[in-house]
Design a protein around this motif. Structure first.
Motif, PDB file in Angstrom:
ATOM      1  N   UNK A 415      32.053  55.482  64.413  1.00 23.02           N
ATOM      2  CA  UNK A 415      31.141  54.568  65.119  1.00 23.02           C
ATOM      3  C   UNK A 415      29.995  54.137  64.210  1.00 23.02           C
ATOM      4  N   UNK A 416      29.712  52.836  64.219  1.00 21.98           N
ATOM      5  CA  UNK A 416      28.666  52.304  63.346  1.00 21.98           C
ATOM      6  C   UNK A 416      27.961  51.150  64.040  1.00 21.98           C
ATOM      7  N   UNK A 417      26.706  51.002  63.733  1.00 19.32           N
ATOM      8  CA  UNK A 417      25.916  49.879  64.242  1.00 19.32           C
ATOM      9  C   UNK A 417      25.679  48.906  63.101  1.00 19.32           C
ATOM     10  N   UNK A 418      26.134  47.653  63.280  1.00 20.65           N
ATOM     11  CA  UNK A 418      26.073  46.655  62.217  1.00 20.65           C
ATOM     12  C   UNK A 418      24.878  45.737  62.405  1.00 20.65           C
ATOM     13  N   UNK A 419      24.179  45.474  61.316  1.00 16.39           N
ATOM     14  CA  UNK A 419      23.107  44.484  61.281  1.00 16.39           C
ATOM     15  C   UNK A 419      23.483  43.421  60.265  1.00 16.39           C
ATOM     16  N   UNK A 420      23.288  42.157  60.618  1.00 17.01           N
ATOM     17  CA  UNK A 420      23.696  41.057  59.744  1.00 17.01           C
ATOM     18  C   UNK A 420      22.467  40.342  59.203  1.00 17.01           C
ATOM     19  N   UNK A 421      22.523  40.015  57.928  1.00 20.17           N
ATOM     20  CA  UNK A 421      21.467  39.211  57.327  1.00 20.17           C
ATOM     21  C   UNK A 421      22.108  38.113  56.491  1.00 20.17           C
ATOM     22  N   UNK A 422      21.343  37.075  56.201  1.00 22.77           N
ATOM     23  CA  UNK A 422      21.847  35.986  55.367  1.00 22.77           C
ATOM     24  C   UNK A 422      21.110  35.983  54.036  1.00 22.77           C
ATOM     25  N   UNK A 423      21.834  35.573  53.006  1.00 20.91           N
ATOM     26  CA  UNK A 423      21.281  35.529  51.656  1.00 20.91           C
ATOM     27  C   UNK A 423      21.316  34.084  51.185  1.00 20.91           C
ATOM     28  N   UNK A 424      20.168  33.463  50.856  1.00 21.73           N
ATOM     29  CA  UNK A 424      20.157  32.059  50.430  1.00 21.73           C
ATOM     30  C   UNK A 424      20.943  31.846  49.140  1.00 21.73           C
ATOM     31  N   UNK A 425      21.707  30.747  49.094  1.00 22.97           N
ATOM     32  CA  UNK A 425      22.509  30.411  47.908  1.00 22.97           C
ATOM     33  C   UNK A 425      22.233  29.005  47.405  1.00 22.97           C
ATOM     34  N   UNK A 426      21.128  28.415  47.796  1.00 19.66           N
ATOM     35  CA  UNK A 426      20.842  27.049  47.375  1.00 19.66           C
ATOM     36  C   UNK A 426      21.269  26.042  48.424  1.00 19.66           C
ATOM     37  N   UNK A 427      21.635  24.830  47.979  1.00 20.61           N
ATOM     38  CA  UNK A 427      22.017  23.757  48.898  1.00 20.61           C
ATOM     39  C   UNK A 427      23.292  23.080  48.427  1.00 20.61           C
TER      40      UNK A 427
END
Length: 634
Positions: A415-427
């Motif tokens: 069992x695991x609790x997932x947290x999501x984040x975003x990483x900027x890569x430009x445009x």
């Protein structure tokens, strides 16, 4: 003779690989008078039938039959049907010749059927070289059905226990001949006709091995016809609504879209066009928008491209999304005070090329929503841009760690609790932001109860699956890790006195030894033996050796076993591993008679749990005698 269970094994040209299956049947804990094995040879061109008859000549519980298809084949369906006709058991289990049953499999499956009254029992299955169904046995299931438990769509194989009276009453038979998806046809009809379906979720009851003699790949028209029959079966058996949509979506995803994607990148133009022409009408006729909406983003896009009517676009999409993988890192680890191994993981969704180079899977951020980053020509196709919206999918991303038994293949989710984040890569060229996604998860394993309340025993390898937008890449954990993790990892005695030893393999991956009567891996706890204390008193040598262990709930009784080169036998002394003033510090305290130690100047120390028979585990410490009353540990 009527028996409780009949095991039907279809064989063809199996002389090189049926022996493990036969041996496993002979080792079943279910009484020999309660089951029979029916081997059915389907026109083997080697000596399979003759060898089987010889190997089972003295087995009263084995029967060897032949389909009569000499030199040809009626497919496994013909052999299974003949075996079913010959079966006398209350229950029937279909097994492939290259697969294997654990010792307790029949007893557990029969007990589950008798306890629940189910018409079908799904066994927890371990895969060896091929994917094993996992969703249907992930949780306890007593009285399920496709309409209420859509995870049963993951159990559309022949390798289940069936109540024979149910099969006869429903008139269920396997399709015979070279029929694609024949197992799916039989299993789906059975699932729809059954009053209830149960599962054995807490013990592995089937070992699914890669087929050493796979048949030819189906041609597109035959596969399309078989798929159409399956969809017809669903549409004719279930009322329009959510249950039908879930089943249709699963079938569309696993049997049509995934199969097409596997071929799209490598088929020639004419072959790809033939596959597209065969499968497109099936999707158009049977997959309603309400079912398609249930697909994850990657499959929605694939389905939209299929419907757009351009075969080469399928190839373009398959190549654009090739090599989806997970790049995972172990960030931290520690033992909790109640004996759980806690881990922190991160994982990125990436493309991995043939040279191992990784690039992030990109998403386009646009006015608070996210979509898969696709080439402009694909986005221009009807329905693709809408299908590529992955906003809801990203909210459901899951990083799922699991332990896999090194030999048995059993997989135990953590069992695991997932947290999501975003990483900027430009445009991108349109000026819209591009991002990658990173999943972080914290999880905890209790080795004493991780397998549905049962302890882990043996050697286990840590993996993780990153479930994102319909992709489920899997990765071994450990080779990529925070530089501080090596200093954090240590073994532990658990509250019940058992031992768990996480360690790095030769490939720098994380594995764990668990259970057993010897604390295997305890040498990893010995980091500063020079801080040991040794002193003689009243004919006894008292030792205190510092160890770095997970928190101890209480002292653990052990037996020290000392051996010396050139000395016959061992010197044994009872002692204990005790807390040493800090949560991650302990000490081995033991008193050894000095008289037998006079036989040699150097003694290697190993440990056993007190009163438990087993091979001692090496501590990695050596006791040195320098002279009368002078001892050190190194």
């Amino acid at each position: 003779m009527t028996v409780t269970a009949s095991v039907v094994v279809a064989v063809r040209n199996a002389q090189q690989h049926y022996a493990p299956a036969l041996a496993a049947l002979g080792e079943q804990t279910l009484g020999r008078d309660r089951f029979e094995a029916v081997f059915v040879d389907d026109g083997s061109t080697d000596d399979t039938a003759a060898l089987l008859r010889g190997d089972t000549a003295f087995h009263t519980w084995n029967t060897v039959l032949a389909t009569g298809q000499e030199g040809g084949s009626g497919g496994p369906g013909r052999a299974r049907n003949l075996g079913l006709d010959h079966a006398t058991g209350d229950y029937v289990l279909f097994v492939d010749a290259h697969d294997r049953l654990p010792r307790t499999a029949l007893a557990r499956l029969v007990d589950r059927a008798e306890t629940t009254g189910a018409d079908i029992v799904v066994p927890r299955t371990a895969g060896h070289g091929r994917r094993a169904p996992r969703l249907a046995t992930a949780q306890p299931l007593d009285r399920g059905h496709l309409t209420t438990h859509p995870v049963l769509m993951d159990a559309l194989g022949a390798h289940m226990l069936f109540r024979r009276s149910f099969l006869e009453r429903a008139g269920l038979r396997f399709p015979e001949g070279p029929v694609p998806l024949a197992d799916r046809h039989f299993a789906l009809r059975a699932q729809l006709a059954a009053e209830s379906v149960a599962a054995v979720h807490d013990h592995t009851c089937y070992h699914l091995h890669k087929n050493p003699n796979p048949g030819p790949a189906p041609d597109p028209d035959a596969l399309a016809g078989s798929l159409a029959d399956l969809f017809e079966l669903l549409w004719g058996s279930l009322p329009t609504g959510p249950a039908l949509d879930r089943c249709v979506a699963h079938l569309h995803r696993t049997e049509l879209l995934d199969r097409l994607d596997q071929r799209a990148a490598r088929l020639g133009a004419e072959q790809l066009a033939a596959w597209h022409a065969a499968l497109l009408p099936v999707a158009q006729r049977y997959v309603a928008p309400s079912a398609e909406a249930l697909l994850p983003a990657a499959h929605r896009v694939r389905s939209a491209v299929l419907r757009a009517g351009h075969p080469e676009a399928l190839r373009r999409l398959a190549r654009h999304r090739a090599g989806i993988a997970a790049a995972a890192s172990l960030e931290w680890t520690r033992w909790s005070s109640d004996g759980r191994l806690e881990l922190g993981l991160t994982a990125d969704l990436v493309h991995k090329d043939r040279n191992g180079r990784r690039t992030p899977v990109r998403f386009v951020a646009d006015r608070g929503r996210y979509r898969l980053d696709l080439p402009a020509d694909l986005l221009a196709l009807p329905g693709v841009a809408e299908a590529a919206d992955a906003t809801a999918d990203l909210a459901a991303v899951r990083l799922a760690p699991l332990w896999r038994h090194r030999e048995q293949g059993t997989e135990v989710p953590v069992p695991a609790e997932t947290r999501l984040s975003t990483v900027p890569l430009g445009r991108n060229a349109a000026g819209l932001p591009l991002v990658a996604v990173r999943a972080e998860a914290g999880c905890a394993t209790d080795p004493a109860a991780a397998d549905h309340g049962r302890p882990l025993r043996g050697l286990w390898d840590l993996h993780a699956r990153l479930e994102a937008c319909g992709d489920e890449p899997r990765v071994r954990i450990g080779a990529e890790r925070n530089a501080l993790v090596d200093g954090m990892l240590r073994p532990a005695f658990l509250p019940d006195g058992s031992f768990a030893g996480p360690y790095w393999t030769a490939n720098n991956q994380l594995s764990m030894r668990a259970g057993g009567h010897a604390p295997n891996g305890v040498k990893d706890a010995l980091r500063e033996p020079d801080w040991s204390w040794a002193g003689e008193e009243n004919g006894m040598l008292r030792l205190r050796i510092p160890l770095e262990l997970g928190p101890l709930a209480a002292p653990v009784a052990v037996t020290a076993v000392l051996t010396a080169e050139g000395v016959t036998g061992t010197v044994r002394a009872d002692g204990a591993v005790v807390p040493a003033g800090a949560p991650d510090l302990a000490a081995l305290e033991v008193a050894v008679p000095t008289r037998p130690l006079a036989a040699a100047p150097r003694w290697a120390i190993a440990l056993l749990r007190h009163g438990k028979p087993a091979k001692p585990a090496e501590l990695g410490a050596v006791l040195h005698r320098h002279g009368p009353g002078s001892w050190t540990v190194a």
